[in-house]
Motif scaffolding. Sequence first.
Motif, PDB file in Angstrom:
ATOM      1  N   PHE A 192      47.723  36.913 -48.746  1.00 22.43           N
ATOM      2  CA  PHE A 192      48.247  38.179 -48.235  1.00 22.43           C
ATOM      3  C   PHE A 192      49.113  37.893 -47.007  1.00 22.43           C
ATOM      4  O   PHE A 192      50.302  38.161 -47.007  1.00 22.43           O
ATOM      5  CB  PHE A 192      47.088  39.113 -47.892  1.00 22.43           C
ATOM      6  N   SER A 193      48.527  37.314 -45.977  1.00 30.55           N
ATOM      7  CA  SER A 193      49.294  36.847 -44.819  1.00 30.55           C
ATOM      8  C   SER A 193      48.426  35.931 -43.976  1.00 30.55           C
ATOM      9  O   SER A 193      47.266  36.251 -43.692  1.00 30.55           O
ATOM     10  CB  SER A 193      49.781  38.015 -43.959  1.00 30.55           C
ATOM     11  N   ALA A 194      49.011  34.796 -43.560  1.00 30.06           N
ATOM     12  CA  ALA A 194      48.290  33.825 -42.736  1.00 30.06           C
ATOM     13  C   ALA A 194      48.333  34.174 -41.261  1.00 30.06           C
ATOM     14  O   ALA A 194      47.767  33.459 -40.440  1.00 30.06           O
ATOM     15  CB  ALA A 194      48.873  32.426 -42.952  1.00 30.06           C
ATOM     16  N   GLY A 195      49.008  35.269 -40.898  1.00 31.86           N
ATOM     17  CA  GLY A 195      49.053  35.670 -39.504  1.00 31.86           C
ATOM     18  C   GLY A 195      50.331  35.233 -38.813  1.00 31.86           C
ATOM     19  O   GLY A 195      51.323  34.879 -39.450  1.00 31.86           O
ATOM     20  N   LEU A 196      50.297  35.264 -37.494  1.00 29.38           N
ATOM     21  CA  LEU A 196      51.460  34.914 -36.678  1.00 29.38           C
ATOM     22  C   LEU A 196      51.924  33.505 -36.994  1.00 29.38           C
ATOM     23  O   LEU A 196      51.114  32.586 -37.149  1.00 29.38           O
ATOM     24  CB  LEU A 196      51.078  35.015 -35.195  1.00 29.38           C
ATOM     25  N   ASP A 197      53.237  33.330 -37.097  1.00 25.51           N
ATOM     26  CA  ASP A 197      53.822  32.005 -37.305  1.00 25.51           C
ATOM     27  C   ASP A 197      53.545  31.165 -36.059  1.00 25.51           C
ATOM     28  O   ASP A 197      54.166  31.344 -35.010  1.00 25.51           O
ATOM     29  CB  ASP A 197      55.330  32.143 -37.541  1.00 25.51           C
ATOM     30  N   LEU A 198      52.585  30.225 -36.161  1.00 22.98           N
ATOM     31  CA  LEU A 198      52.127  29.497 -34.979  1.00 22.98           C
ATOM     32  C   LEU A 198      53.155  28.501 -34.466  1.00 22.98           C
ATOM     33  O   LEU A 198      53.136  28.148 -33.287  1.00 22.98           O
ATOM     34  CB  LEU A 198      50.808  28.795 -35.289  1.00 22.98           C
ATOM     35  N   LYS A 199      54.057  28.058 -35.310  1.00 16.49           N
ATOM     36  CA  LYS A 199      55.120  27.175 -34.818  1.00 16.49           C
ATOM     37  C   LYS A 199      56.056  27.941 -33.883  1.00 16.49           C
ATOM     38  O   LYS A 199      56.561  27.396 -32.908  1.00 16.49           O
ATOM     39  CB  LYS A 199      55.887  26.567 -35.987  1.00 16.49           C
ATOM     40  N   LEU A 200      56.256  29.224 -34.177  1.00 16.05           N
ATOM     41  CA  LEU A 200      57.019  30.062 -33.258  1.00 16.05           C
ATOM     42  C   LEU A 200      56.201  30.381 -32.018  1.00 16.05           C
ATOM     43  O   LEU A 200      56.714  30.357 -30.894  1.00 16.05           O
ATOM     44  CB  LEU A 200      57.432  31.365 -33.948  1.00 16.05           C
TER      45      LEU A 200
END
Length: 258
Positions: free
Chosen positions: A60-68
Amino acid sequence: MQDLVQYTVRDGVAEITMNRGPVNAIDLDLARGVIDAYRRAREDRAVGAVVLTSAMPEVFSAGLDLKLALDYDGRQLRAFIEVFYYEMHEALYRLGKPVIAAVNGHARAAGVTWAVSCDMIVAAEEAGMGYPEIDVGLLPAMHLVHLPRQAGRHRAAELLFTGDIVSARRMQELGVVNHVVPRAQVLPTARALAGRLARKSPLAMKLLRDAFVRANDLDYRRAMEGVVETMCSLKDSPDSREALRAFVEKRAAVYGER
């Protein structure tokens, strides 16, 4: 923007489909795309209900783009939150039509935020859901406000403090998810529920939903602002930077003295 978020209408139901492969990691473009789709659904007279889902078959969604997120300081994180939390909440608050999350696969952190911001959730029994922000040097900001109201203070504390991922069935037991079905039945179930709602009187449904969100908003926005300030302050700390770097570099984090 269109390729990140697809908007289609069938039988009075607007389907908003997130399509940022491979895991619908959330950046500003994806956040704005979903919010714009909510606003479009509000103005679309052919629409009586909304379904939010994912084009990824098992996520569904892995959440906030952690690389960003690794590159954000507290000010930049606050700018992102202005869109993802505040603008999204306002768009949903004013939508006037019920919104159902069709959680076809795993949801993490801000990915769970997409789902719980909706009015109802249909989730795949194969899906895992959770709040692992503590393990990457962030706070599960919205969930500090939302989850205790749904699951109770002590059960919420365990999920938020440990970062554990649990099954959709467990989330249903905690009062977070409405229906748990096999993955292949998630979208049909959400469509059927949304279709029932879309056939109601548009005026009655708008007044009902408006009254419902007003009654349940309480001091939600003020509480959200408080946890967001704490989250942005944490983002500028050495511990947060180290946790995010360790996650991206796939190694154990090394923290300073307590």
